[in-house]
Design a protein around this motif. Structure first.
Motif: not given
Length: 133
Positions: A68-76, A102-118
């Motif tokens: 998100g920092r270097y691309r500068r658009r569509r962070g979510l 791996p379980g669905i919890k790991k997918l949700l964790l990675l997706t939500i944390c990735g969205a917040a970071g973006g």
């Protein structure tokens, strides 16, 4: 003088690949540091689950933040996609080494944390050396 080649961050596929690789490296580093912290400092295995959840979450957030920092658009959207691609790489490695997904919890964790970071990366201060794409 003008630059004759485009930036790495101008291409969506290359920038996503770079961000996912940075995130996976951060996950590995955080896992090693948390394992060392548990073994040498704490000596107790009580907080292993918390450290096991912290490492992928922090790695997804860091990789998506870089994207998100270097691309500068569509962070979510970009951050969510970055987290989902990290899950795909982790799931492929898990299938190869352990034979199960791996379980669905790991997918949700990675997706939500990735969205917040973006989102945090897009809304952060512009890097000094970044040229317009």
């Amino acid at each position: 003088m003008r630059r004759h080649r485009k930036s790495l961050w101008a291409s969506g596929v290359l920038s996503m690949t770079a961000a996912v690789c940075c995130g996976l490296t951060f996950i590995a580093a955080a896992a090693v540091m948390s394992a060392a912290l548990i073994y040498y400092v704490m000596g107790d295995m009580g907080l292993t689950a918390a450290f096991a959840a912290f490492s992928p979450g922090a790695g997804a957030c860091a990789g998506a933040y870089i994207y998100g920092r270097y691309r500068r658009r569509r962070g979510l959207y970009g951050g969510s996609l970055c987290g989902a691609l990290m899950y795909a790489v982790i799931a492929a490695a898990a299938v190869v080494f352990t034979g199960e997904l791996p379980g669905i919890k790991k997918l949700l964790l990675l997706t939500i944390c990735g969205a917040a970071g973006g989102v945090a990366g897009v809304n952060s201060k512009r890097p000094k050396g970044l040229m317009d794409q």
